[in-house]
Design a protein around this motif. Structure first.
Motif, PDB file in Angstrom:
ATOM      1  N   PRO A 148       0.829  -1.215   0.000  1.00 32.82           N
ATOM      2  CA  PRO A 148       0.000   0.000   0.000  1.00 32.82           C
ATOM      3  C   PRO A 148       0.855   1.253   0.000  1.00 32.82           C
ATOM      4  CG  PRO A 148       0.080  -0.944   2.187  1.00 32.82           C
ATOM      5  CD  PRO A 148       0.780  -1.917   1.291  1.00 32.82           C
ATOM      6  N   THR A 149       0.242   2.350  -0.376  1.00 34.83           N
ATOM      7  CA  THR A 149       0.897   3.642  -0.289  1.00 34.83           C
ATOM      8  C   THR A 149      -0.159   4.737  -0.299  1.00 34.83           C
ATOM      9  OG1 THR A 149       2.569   5.115  -1.231  1.00 34.83           O
ATOM     10  CG2 THR A 149       1.217   3.885  -2.799  1.00 34.83           C
ATOM     11  N   GLY A 150       0.182   5.856   0.323  1.00 31.67           N
ATOM     12  CA  GLY A 150      -0.650   7.048   0.253  1.00 31.67           C
ATOM     13  C   GLY A 150       0.102   8.205  -0.365  1.00 31.67           C
ATOM     14  N   VAL A 151       1.260   7.923  -0.946  1.00 29.86           N
ATOM     15  CA  VAL A 151       2.123   8.952  -1.517  1.00 29.86           C
ATOM     16  C   VAL A 151       1.511   9.505  -2.800  1.00 29.86           C
ATOM     17  CG1 VAL A 151       4.337   9.310  -2.660  1.00 29.86           C
ATOM     18  CG2 VAL A 151       4.253   8.065  -0.503  1.00 29.86           C
ATOM     19  N   THR A 152       1.558  10.810  -2.946  1.00 35.21           N
ATOM     20  CA  THR A 152       1.093  11.441  -4.181  1.00 35.21           C
ATOM     21  C   THR A 152       2.113  11.239  -5.284  1.00 35.21           C
ATOM     22  OG1 THR A 152      -0.196  13.101  -2.989  1.00 35.21           O
ATOM     23  CG2 THR A 152       0.480  13.646  -5.241  1.00 35.21           C
ATOM     24  N   PRO A 153       1.727  10.599  -6.398  1.00 26.52           N
ATOM     25  CA  PRO A 153       2.685  10.334  -7.473  1.00 26.52           C
ATOM     26  C   PRO A 153       3.063  11.624  -8.203  1.00 26.52           C
ATOM     27  CG  PRO A 153       0.627   9.091  -7.777  1.00 26.52           C
ATOM     28  CD  PRO A 153       0.397  10.080  -6.702  1.00 26.52           C
ATOM     29  N   ALA A 154       4.322  11.717  -8.611  1.00 22.19           N
ATOM     30  CA  ALA A 154       4.782  12.821  -9.448  1.00 22.19           C
ATOM     31  C   ALA A 154       4.948  12.301 -10.871  1.00 22.19           C
ATOM     32  CB  ALA A 154       6.102  13.372  -8.932  1.00 22.19           C
ATOM     33  N   VAL A 155       4.589  13.119 -11.840  1.00 22.79           N
ATOM     34  CA  VAL A 155       4.655  12.702 -13.240  1.00 22.79           C
ATOM     35  C   VAL A 155       5.571  13.635 -14.017  1.00 22.79           C
ATOM     36  CG1 VAL A 155       3.349  12.318 -15.365  1.00 22.79           C
ATOM     37  CG2 VAL A 155       2.328  11.736 -13.163  1.00 22.79           C
ATOM     38  N   PHE A 156       6.441  13.026 -14.822  1.00 19.87           N
ATOM     39  CA  PHE A 156       7.236  13.782 -15.784  1.00 19.87           C
ATOM     40  C   PHE A 156       7.301  12.957 -17.057  1.00 19.87           C
ATOM     41  CE2 PHE A 156      10.716  15.608 -18.034  1.00 19.87           C
ATOM     42  CZ  PHE A 156      10.722  16.944 -17.685  1.00 19.87           C
ATOM     43  N   GLY A 157       6.820  13.521 -18.164  1.00 20.84           N
ATOM     44  CA  GLY A 157       6.803  12.780 -19.423  1.00 20.84           C
ATOM     45  C   GLY A 157       5.966  11.525 -19.317  1.00 20.84           C
ATOM     46  N   ASP A 158       6.536  10.393 -19.675  1.00 27.88           N
ATOM     47  CA  ASP A 158       5.822   9.113 -19.652  1.00 27.88           C
ATOM     48  C   ASP A 158       5.858   8.431 -18.291  1.00 27.88           C
ATOM     49  OD1 ASP A 158       5.632   9.635 -22.329  1.00 27.88           O
ATOM     50  OD2 ASP A 158       6.948   8.013 -22.975  1.00 27.88           O
ATOM     51  N   GLN A 159       6.605   9.000 -17.328  1.00 25.66           N
ATOM     52  CA  GLN A 159       6.898   8.288 -16.100  1.00 25.66           C
ATOM     53  C   GLN A 159       6.114   8.829 -14.903  1.00 25.66           C
ATOM     54  OE1 GLN A 159       8.508   5.547 -17.204  1.00 25.66           O
ATOM     55  NE2 GLN A 159      10.385   5.763 -16.034  1.00 25.66           N
ATOM     56  N   VAL A 160       5.713   7.904 -14.031  1.00 22.23           N
ATOM     57  CA  VAL A 160       5.084   8.220 -12.750  1.00 22.23           C
ATOM     58  C   VAL A 160       6.011   7.716 -11.645  1.00 22.23           C
ATOM     59  CG1 VAL A 160       3.021   7.966 -11.326  1.00 22.23           C
ATOM     60  CG2 VAL A 160       2.830   7.830 -13.809  1.00 22.23           C
ATOM     61  N   PHE A 161       6.248   8.540 -10.623  1.00 21.46           N
ATOM     62  CA  PHE A 161       7.213   8.205  -9.579  1.00 21.46           C
ATOM     63  C   PHE A 161       6.564   8.283  -8.197  1.00 21.46           C
ATOM     64  CE2 PHE A 161       9.351  10.385 -13.076  1.00 21.46           C
ATOM     65  CZ  PHE A 161      10.285   9.435 -13.468  1.00 21.46           C
ATOM     66  N   PHE A 162       6.864   7.284  -7.340  1.00 26.02           N
ATOM     67  CA  PHE A 162       6.318   7.262  -5.983  1.00 26.02           C
ATOM     68  C   PHE A 162       6.977   6.121  -5.214  1.00 26.02           C
ATOM     69  CE2 PHE A 162       3.842   4.635  -8.771  1.00 26.02           C
ATOM     70  CZ  PHE A 162       3.676   3.458  -8.067  1.00 26.02           C
ATOM     71  N   GLY A 163       6.902   6.182  -3.874  1.00 25.39           N
ATOM     72  CA  GLY A 163       7.377   5.097  -3.032  1.00 25.39           C
ATOM     73  C   GLY A 163       6.225   4.448  -2.294  1.00 25.39           C
ATOM     74  N   THR A 164       6.503   3.324  -1.620  1.00 22.32           N
ATOM     75  CA  THR A 164       5.453   2.574  -0.935  1.00 22.32           C
ATOM     76  C   THR A 164       5.802   2.341   0.531  1.00 22.32           C
ATOM     77  OG1 THR A 164       6.350   0.346  -1.318  1.00 22.32           O
ATOM     78  CG2 THR A 164       5.048   1.343  -3.103  1.00 22.32           C
ATOM     79  N   GLU A 165       4.837   1.761   1.249  1.00 22.52           N
ATOM     80  CA  GLU A 165       5.044   1.414   2.649  1.00 22.52           C
ATOM     81  C   GLU A 165       6.074   0.311   2.824  1.00 22.52           C
ATOM     82  OE1 GLU A 165       3.272   2.566   5.822  1.00 22.52           O
ATOM     83  OE2 GLU A 165       3.579   4.165   4.361  1.00 22.52           O
ATOM     84  N   ALA A 166       6.373  -0.433   1.782  1.00 23.51           N
ATOM     85  CA  ALA A 166       7.390  -1.482   1.853  1.00 23.51           C
ATOM     86  C   ALA A 166       8.794  -0.944   1.622  1.00 23.51           C
ATOM     87  CB  ALA A 166       7.089  -2.578   0.821  1.00 23.51           C
ATOM     88  N   GLY A 167       8.926   0.373   1.425  1.00 21.13           N
ATOM     89  CA  GLY A 167      10.245   0.960   1.215  1.00 21.13           C
ATOM     90  C   GLY A 167      10.776   0.772  -0.193  1.00 21.13           C
ATOM     91  N   VAL A 168       9.885   0.587  -1.154  1.00 22.54           N
ATOM     92  CA  VAL A 168      10.279   0.417  -2.556  1.00 22.54           C
ATOM     93  C   VAL A 168       9.880   1.676  -3.318  1.00 22.54           C
ATOM     94  CG1 VAL A 168      10.022  -0.976  -4.648  1.00 22.54           C
ATOM     95  CG2 VAL A 168       9.956  -2.070  -2.388  1.00 22.54           C
ATOM     96  N   PHE A 169      10.796   2.169  -4.141  1.00 24.50           N
ATOM     97  CA  PHE A 169      10.517   3.356  -4.946  1.00 24.50           C
ATOM     98  C   PHE A 169      10.359   2.943  -6.406  1.00 24.50           C
ATOM     99  CE2 PHE A 169      11.199   7.370  -7.098  1.00 24.50           C
ATOM    100  CZ  PHE A 169      10.476   8.243  -6.302  1.00 24.50           C
ATOM    101  N   PHE A 170       9.271   3.436  -7.043  1.00 25.94           N
ATOM    102  CA  PHE A 170       8.900   2.989  -8.385  1.00 25.94           C
ATOM    103  C   PHE A 170       9.020   4.099  -9.421  1.00 25.94           C
ATOM    104  CE2 PHE A 170       6.751  -0.258  -5.940  1.00 25.94           C
ATOM    105  CZ  PHE A 170       6.724  -1.376  -6.761  1.00 25.94           C
ATOM    106  N   GLY A 171       9.395   3.703 -10.624  1.00 20.34           N
ATOM    107  CA  GLY A 171       9.207   4.473 -11.831  1.00 20.34           C
ATOM    108  C   GLY A 171       8.325   3.649 -12.753  1.00 20.34           C
ATOM    109  N   VAL A 172       7.142   4.152 -13.075  1.00 20.36           N
ATOM    110  CA  VAL A 172       6.166   3.420 -13.884  1.00 20.36           C
ATOM    111  C   VAL A 172       5.916   4.180 -15.185  1.00 20.36           C
ATOM    112  CG1 VAL A 172       3.783   2.579 -14.022  1.00 20.36           C
ATOM    113  CG2 VAL A 172       5.050   2.408 -11.862  1.00 20.36           C
ATOM    114  N   ASN A 173       5.958   3.485 -16.307  1.00 18.42           N
ATOM    115  CA  ASN A 173       5.584   4.080 -17.583  1.00 18.42           C
ATOM    116  C   ASN A 173       4.059   4.060 -17.685  1.00 18.42           C
ATOM    117  OD1 ASN A 173       4.807   4.271 -20.452  1.00 18.42           O
ATOM    118  ND2 ASN A 173       7.009   4.217 -20.837  1.00 18.42           N
ATOM    119  N   TRP A 174       3.451   5.241 -17.634  1.00 17.69           N
ATOM    120  CA  TRP A 174       1.986   5.266 -17.586  1.00 17.69           C
ATOM    121  C   TRP A 174       1.351   4.990 -18.938  1.00 17.69           C
ATOM    122  CZ3 TRP A 174      -0.799   8.883 -20.372  1.00 17.69           C
ATOM    123  CH2 TRP A 174      -0.166  10.074 -20.747  1.00 17.69           C
TER     124      TRP A 174
END
Length: 399
Positions: A249-275
């Motif tokens: 789970p996460t409650g972090v507000t994702p940041a978007v730049f170009g094709d990518q969405v960025f955010f971290g989670t409660e498990a301590g993992v940070f993601f870059g997702v191609n939206w």
């Protein structure tokens, strides 16, 4: 700001993590996004965004970039402070037309002069409190409370124009699309309301709480959910375009730049997702610490910067996820960083406010106050405004 946390709180959230239990083994939607961000039907003039003189939303703009258009002096000095006796702030201020707006945990909303800190007005609401940051559009101020009520207040007076009731606490700060305002609620729905009337246009449900602010790019919204998914929502229809499993789970507000969405989670993992493909491009797992991310990232073309409960501020390459630098702090970072030119400003739980070099992470400036920072900086007119959990709002700039 508290929308960046799927956690319980001694004051309000004893049951938060129960509702945000991990949902593993989720299947990615196969729906790929056909719409391009630059082909969106929203005119740029309709979308609130930070300017040199304003900070209208929690993260400055609809994409939650956390990047200021204003500059700040090399060594900011305290210009004023506004103290609320017995108060406490989790929210980030908004700043528009020389006025600072913020709500506190005791149920009051304040409007202050940016240049002096002098109170313009305050409005008290009984048996409630405000965790979410306010947002400004036109003549109205929008925010939600811990009782699940969404408000539209007149900016000039603080008087209520309309309210809308959800079924649970609103930690989500508002965002906007066309003539609509968007709120997320712990009742698991994203609400789309008419800005002028508060009339419901549609609501979109996920499998667990929504605590993040919805990030908007064109006619898409992005929700990092307590159901362990990143949701991509069609704002024209109020329907799902895709979802991406994120394993926690996460409650972090994702940041978007170009094709990518960025955010971290409660498990301590940070993601870059191609939206556009609805697939994880990269993720960073810190094997030495499983502390959660409750800080929302700031992002530019060359870096994405975030704070963590492992007492670090980290910078990653947006394209690869490779760590560019890491800065150790003395206490956790729940506050979200803001990039100002070649510096990034971020607050810590021990009341330290740092300015770091964006390229190297080297400390450039620091100040400390009584209390701690959960809320984040708002920057406009060469001034930085931030509030503490001890009920004090500080303004820094050039004397």
């Amino acid at each position: 700001m508290f929308t960046a946390a799927c956690r319980s709180d001694a004051r309000f959230f004893a049951m938060g993590l129960v509702a945000c239990a991990l949902l593993l083994g989720l299947v990615t939607s196969k729906v790929a996004l056909a719409a391009e961000a630059d082909a969106a039907p929203v005119a740029s003039s309709e979308v609130p965004r930070s300017t040199a003189m304003s900070w209208p939303l929690y993260r400055g703009d609809a994409t939650a970039s956390g990047v200021a258009a204003s500059s700040l002096p090399d060594k900011p000095e305290q210009l004023w402070k506004f103290e609320v006796n017995g108060g406490a702030f989790d929210a980030t201020p908004s700043i528009v037309d020389g006025t600072v707006y913020i709500g506190d945990l005791d149920g009051k909303v304040y409007a202050l002069e940016l240049t002096t800190g002098k109170k313009v007005w305050e409005q008290a609401f009984e048996e409630t409190g405000f965790i979410a940051s306010p947002a400004v559009r036109g003549d109205l101020l929008f925010l939600g409370d811990i009782n699940g009520k969404c408000y539209a207040l007149e900016r000039s007076t603080g008087k209520t124009k309309w309210t809308f009731d959800t079924e649970a606490e609103v930690d989500s700060s508002p965002n906007f699309y066309r003539d609509y305002v968007l709120f997320g609620s712990q009742d698991r729905f994203l609400y789309c309301l008419e800005t002028a009337t508060g009339k419901l246009v549609w609501k979109f449900g996920i499998e667990d709480q929504i605590r993040c602010t919805p990030t908007v790019v064109g006619d898409r919204a992005f929700l990092a959910g307590c159901d362990s998914k990143l949701h991509i929502v069609n704002l024209e229809k109020g329907t799902a375009e895709a979802d991406v499993p994120i394993d926690a789970p996460t409650g972090v507000t994702p940041a978007v730049f170009g094709d990518q969405v960025f955010f971290g989670t409660e498990a301590g993992v940070f993601f870059g997702v191609n939206w556009k493909t609805a697939k994880v491009a990269w993720k960073v797992v810190d094997e030495s610490s499983s502390q959660p991310y409750r800080s929302s990232p700031a992002v530019t073309a060359s870096t994405v910067i975030v704070g963590s409960r492992n007492r670090r501020v980290q910078a990653f390459d947006p394209a690869t996820g490779n760590e560019q630098w890491s800065f150790a702090t003395k206490q956790r970072i729940d506050s979200s960083p803001v990039i100002v030119g070649e510096r990034v400003f971020v607050g810590a739980a021990d009341g330290r406010l740092y300015a770091l070099d964006v390229k190297t992470g080297k400390e450039i400036w620091q100040t400390q106050v009584t209390g701690g920072f959960t809320g984040s900086p708002a920057i406009a007119d060469e001034k930085l405004v931030i509030a503490t959990d001890r009920g004090t709002i500080f303004c820094y700039g050039k004397k």
